[in-house]
Design an enzyme around this catalytic site. Sequence first.
Site, PDB file in Angstrom:
ATOM      1  N   CYS A 264       0.818  -1.204   0.000  1.00 31.79           N
ATOM      2  CA  CYS A 264       0.000   0.000   0.000  1.00 31.79           C
ATOM      3  C   CYS A 264       0.862   1.269   0.000  1.00 31.79           C
ATOM      4  O   CYS A 264       1.411   1.626  -1.033  1.00 31.79           O
ATOM      5  CB  CYS A 264      -0.983  -0.034   1.172  1.00 31.79           C
ATOM      6  SG  CYS A 264      -2.409   1.058   0.923  1.00 31.79           S
ATOM      7  N   HIS A 354      -3.972  -5.128   0.119  1.00 32.90           N
ATOM      8  CA  HIS A 354      -3.626  -5.687   1.428  1.00 32.90           C
ATOM      9  C   HIS A 354      -3.691  -7.207   1.425  1.00 32.90           C
ATOM     10  O   HIS A 354      -4.754  -7.793   1.665  1.00 32.90           O
ATOM     11  CB  HIS A 354      -4.561  -5.127   2.509  1.00 32.90           C
ATOM     12  CG  HIS A 354      -4.358  -3.682   2.791  1.00 32.90           C
ATOM     13  ND1 HIS A 354      -3.675  -3.208   3.880  1.00 32.90           N
ATOM     14  CD2 HIS A 354      -4.729  -2.591   2.090  1.00 32.90           C
ATOM     15  CE1 HIS A 354      -3.638  -1.887   3.851  1.00 32.90           C
ATOM     16  NE2 HIS A 354      -4.276  -1.487   2.771  1.00 32.90           N
ATOM     17  N   GLU A 356      -2.635  -9.247   3.585  1.00 32.81           N
ATOM     18  CA  GLU A 356      -2.901  -9.853   4.896  1.00 32.81           C
ATOM     19  C   GLU A 356      -4.385 -10.122   5.073  1.00 32.81           C
ATOM     20  O   GLU A 356      -4.789 -10.980   5.844  1.00 32.81           O
ATOM     21  CB  GLU A 356      -2.373  -8.976   6.030  1.00 32.81           C
ATOM     22  CG  GLU A 356      -3.151  -7.710   6.303  1.00 32.81           C
ATOM     23  CD  GLU A 356      -2.785  -6.586   5.362  1.00 32.81           C
ATOM     24  OE1 GLU A 356      -3.397  -5.512   5.466  1.00 32.81           O
ATOM     25  OE2 GLU A 356      -1.883  -6.765   4.520  1.00 32.81           O
TER      26      GLU A 356
END
Length: 385
Positions: A264, A354, A356
């Site tokens: 990001c 993202h 994750e």
Amino acid sequence: MTTSTRGASKVPAVLVLEDGRIFRGRAYGAVGETFGEAVFSTGMTGYQETLTDPSYHRQVVVMTAPHVGNTGVNDEDPESKRIWVAGYVVRDPARVSSNWRSQRTLDEELVNQGVVGISGIDTRALTRHLRERGAMRVGIFSGNALPDAGVMLAEVRQQPEMKGANLAAEVATKETYVVPAIGEKRFTVAAVDLGIKGMTPHRMAERGIEVHVLPATATAEDIYAVEPDGVFFSNGPGDPATADGPVAVMRAVLERGTPLFGICFGNQILGRALGFGTYKLKYGHRGINQPVQDRTTGKVEVTAHNHGFAVDAPLDKVSDTPYGRAEVSHVCLNDQVVEGLQLLDQPAFSVQYHPEAAAGPHDAAYLFDRFTSLMNTAQMEGQRA
């Protein structure tokens, strides 16, 4: 921001956009006033992770899903130690929480942390307005003695814009801390915290990585003091055009050829380090349902996003940079925005979204494996040398 923590369900509230559009509803969370940049999130789940994502610092988040708060709040899912959004906008807040993990209601959590919100407004109309006009400054005002509309609008227009905002140091850790590897330790990573989410070092720890999380102001000397096998630059809030310090540090890492991974804000930092520009998107990408193509494999992934700025890099060619050849590795299929970069002559890559994915899809979890593979290759080459 000014707040009161008394019950808010019947208290009048007003949302005022900087272009003069007004929405009237009821207070949700704390009562008072707050200001920020109005943005919308298209995720239907994961509101707790959204609220506690440091990348949302100074933003008022509009939830496009009509029902919010159904699963309450717990102490296990936050991405940081506090709520970071400047304000919260929902249509129909849940009357009760219904989840075995819930420890309190979302309304209670917003009140406890002093987060001013508004409910009972047409969030679809507000979202369409932001899509047409773009993200803009906004204020939420609640209480039984609301100011005149002209006064509220003047206050909104006095607030700073997100463009040109330097915010990473405001949300990052002040002291270095270590997230230990889960199981056998394989690698050490220095992670520069620009607004890191808690799930990120956890994903690395799952792969046997000991993560040293450093402040946003960390220098190259600070990074290499932990003798890292790899370096990571996190997500975070603000305008990447202001991040001259992290850009200089990343260039120092690139000069040494250490395996590097950015997410990001870290993708935007890599873009700048390679010589590309950045720009502000009209209304950004936020939510857990954004389609991205990994151009290295052709695979299309459903991904989690939170970014209002993007890298200006050519999609149709390989670029020459001071650190070797670079190309766009990922692209958003909705609007062709750059969603990833990679160097072809040394071990460095980044993604704008993202991987994750807490909460959200796990299509992109392989990127942590890709980072691990780069460190493993570098380690083996070092042993042969």
